[in-house]
Design a protein around this motif. Structure first.
Motif, PDB file in Angstrom:
ATOM      1  N   PRO A  73       0.789  -1.228   0.000  1.00  0.00           N
ATOM      2  CA  PRO A  73       0.000   0.000   0.000  1.00  0.00           C
ATOM      3  C   PRO A  73       0.830   1.292   0.000  1.00  0.00           C
ATOM      4  O   PRO A  73       0.314   2.340  -0.388  1.00  0.00           O
ATOM      5  CB  PRO A  73      -0.853  -0.120   1.265  1.00  0.00           C
ATOM      6  N   ASN A  74       2.099   1.219   0.392  1.00  0.00           N
ATOM      7  CA  ASN A  74       2.955   2.409   0.324  1.00  0.00           C
ATOM      8  C   ASN A  74       3.419   2.694  -1.099  1.00  0.00           C
ATOM      9  O   ASN A  74       3.902   3.783  -1.385  1.00  0.00           O
ATOM     10  CB  ASN A  74       4.173   2.254   1.233  1.00  0.00           C
ATOM     11  N   VAL A  75       3.286   1.724  -1.962  1.00  0.00           N
ATOM     12  CA  VAL A  75       3.677   1.874  -3.364  1.00  0.00           C
ATOM     13  C   VAL A  75       2.446   2.086  -4.240  1.00  0.00           C
ATOM     14  O   VAL A  75       2.427   2.987  -5.087  1.00  0.00           O
ATOM     15  CB  VAL A  75       4.469   0.640  -3.854  1.00  0.00           C
ATOM     16  N   PHE A  76       1.426   1.268  -4.036  1.00  0.00           N
ATOM     17  CA  PHE A  76       0.221   1.306  -4.867  1.00  0.00           C
ATOM     18  C   PHE A  76      -0.956   1.804  -4.025  1.00  0.00           C
ATOM     19  O   PHE A  76      -1.444   1.089  -3.155  1.00  0.00           O
ATOM     20  CB  PHE A  76      -0.082  -0.088  -5.429  1.00  0.00           C
ATOM     21  N   ASN A  77      -1.392   3.031  -4.272  1.00  0.00           N
ATOM     22  CA  ASN A  77      -2.471   3.630  -3.495  1.00  0.00           C
ATOM     23  C   ASN A  77      -3.378   4.413  -4.438  1.00  0.00           C
ATOM     24  O   ASN A  77      -3.027   5.512  -4.873  1.00  0.00           O
ATOM     25  CB  ASN A  77      -1.908   4.541  -2.411  1.00  0.00           C
ATOM     26  N   VAL A  78      -4.541   3.858  -4.733  1.00  0.00           N
ATOM     27  CA  VAL A  78      -5.451   4.477  -5.700  1.00  0.00           C
ATOM     28  C   VAL A  78      -6.051   5.786  -5.200  1.00  0.00           C
ATOM     29  O   VAL A  78      -6.636   6.530  -5.979  1.00  0.00           O
ATOM     30  CB  VAL A  78      -6.569   3.504  -6.133  1.00  0.00           C
ATOM     31  N   LYS A  79      -5.890   6.098  -3.930  1.00  0.00           N
ATOM     32  CA  LYS A  79      -6.409   7.356  -3.393  1.00  0.00           C
ATOM     33  C   LYS A  79      -5.436   8.516  -3.583  1.00  0.00           C
ATOM     34  O   LYS A  79      -5.762   9.659  -3.283  1.00  0.00           O
ATOM     35  CB  LYS A  79      -6.755   7.198  -1.913  1.00  0.00           C
ATOM     36  N   TRP A 133      -0.851   7.330  -8.429  1.00  0.00           N
ATOM     37  CA  TRP A 133      -1.228   6.213  -7.579  1.00  0.00           C
ATOM     38  C   TRP A 133      -0.095   5.220  -7.334  1.00  0.00           C
ATOM     39  O   TRP A 133      -0.177   4.381  -6.451  1.00  0.00           O
ATOM     40  CB  TRP A 133      -2.472   5.499  -8.118  1.00  0.00           C
ATOM     41  N   VAL A 134       1.002   5.355  -8.108  1.00  0.00           N
ATOM     42  CA  VAL A 134       2.173   4.491  -7.926  1.00  0.00           C
ATOM     43  C   VAL A 134       3.342   5.341  -7.436  1.00  0.00           C
ATOM     44  O   VAL A 134       3.707   6.334  -8.060  1.00  0.00           O
ATOM     45  CB  VAL A 134       2.568   3.793  -9.252  1.00  0.00           C
ATOM     46  N   ASN A 135       3.912   4.955  -6.298  1.00  0.00           N
ATOM     47  CA  ASN A 135       5.107   5.588  -5.746  1.00  0.00           C
ATOM     48  C   ASN A 135       6.240   4.578  -5.870  1.00  0.00           C
ATOM     49  O   ASN A 135       6.409   3.718  -5.007  1.00  0.00           O
ATOM     50  CB  ASN A 135       4.868   5.983  -4.284  1.00  0.00           C
ATOM     51  N   ASP A 162       9.226   4.762  -5.339  1.00  0.00           N
ATOM     52  CA  ASP A 162      10.222   4.841  -4.277  1.00  0.00           C
ATOM     53  C   ASP A 162       9.624   4.505  -2.915  1.00  0.00           C
ATOM     54  O   ASP A 162      10.237   4.734  -1.879  1.00  0.00           O
ATOM     55  CB  ASP A 162      10.846   6.242  -4.236  1.00  0.00           C
ATOM     56  N   GLY A 163       8.420   3.931  -2.893  1.00  0.00           N
ATOM     57  CA  GLY A 163       7.727   3.642  -1.644  1.00  0.00           C
ATOM     58  C   GLY A 163       8.192   2.392  -0.924  1.00  0.00           C
ATOM     59  O   GLY A 163       7.758   2.118   0.193  1.00  0.00           O
ATOM     60  N   GLU A 164       9.072   1.635  -1.541  1.00  0.00           N
ATOM     61  CA  GLU A 164       9.576   0.384  -0.956  1.00  0.00           C
ATOM     62  C   GLU A 164      10.846   0.007  -1.706  1.00  0.00           C
ATOM     63  O   GLU A 164      11.147   0.575  -2.754  1.00  0.00           O
ATOM     64  CB  GLU A 164       8.510  -0.712  -1.115  1.00  0.00           C
ATOM     65  N   ARG A 165      11.589  -0.962  -1.174  1.00  0.00           N
ATOM     66  CA  ARG A 165      12.799  -1.432  -1.871  1.00  0.00           C
ATOM     67  C   ARG A 165      12.434  -1.969  -3.253  1.00  0.00           C
ATOM     68  O   ARG A 165      11.406  -2.639  -3.426  1.00  0.00           O
ATOM     69  CB  ARG A 165      13.475  -2.546  -1.068  1.00  0.00           C
TER      70      ARG A 165
END
Length: 73
Positions: A29-35, A39-41, A43-46
């Motif tokens: 959810p830190n990478v893929f968040n439709v809100k 919606w795609v980060n 750099d939100g995870e390794r």
């Protein structure tokens, strides 16, 4: 196909292939968040963890390019 650029990985998304299984948003959810927009980060995870989740995408709508190998998966 939309490309989301990160430091170590680029995430590619083909909305026409997506079957909305939710595997991505439930998995990272830190990478893929439709809100959020975008919606795609990427750099939100390794990068390795993002790549591993993308490998489980049932429709193939998500793909990635690791910056270390420059290979699209």
């Amino acid at each position: 196909m939309k490309r989301y650029i990160g430091s170590n990985i680029d995430v590619l998304f083909d909305s026409e292939k997506c079957i909305h299984s939710g595997t991505c948003v439930r998995g990272l959810p830190n990478v893929f968040n439709v809100k959020k927009k975008p919606w795609v980060n990427a750099d939100g995870e390794r990068a390795e963890k993002i790549a591993a989740l993308i490998e489980t995408c049932p429709s193939g709508a998500l793909q990635y390019i690791l910056k270390t190998s420059e290979e699209s998966k």
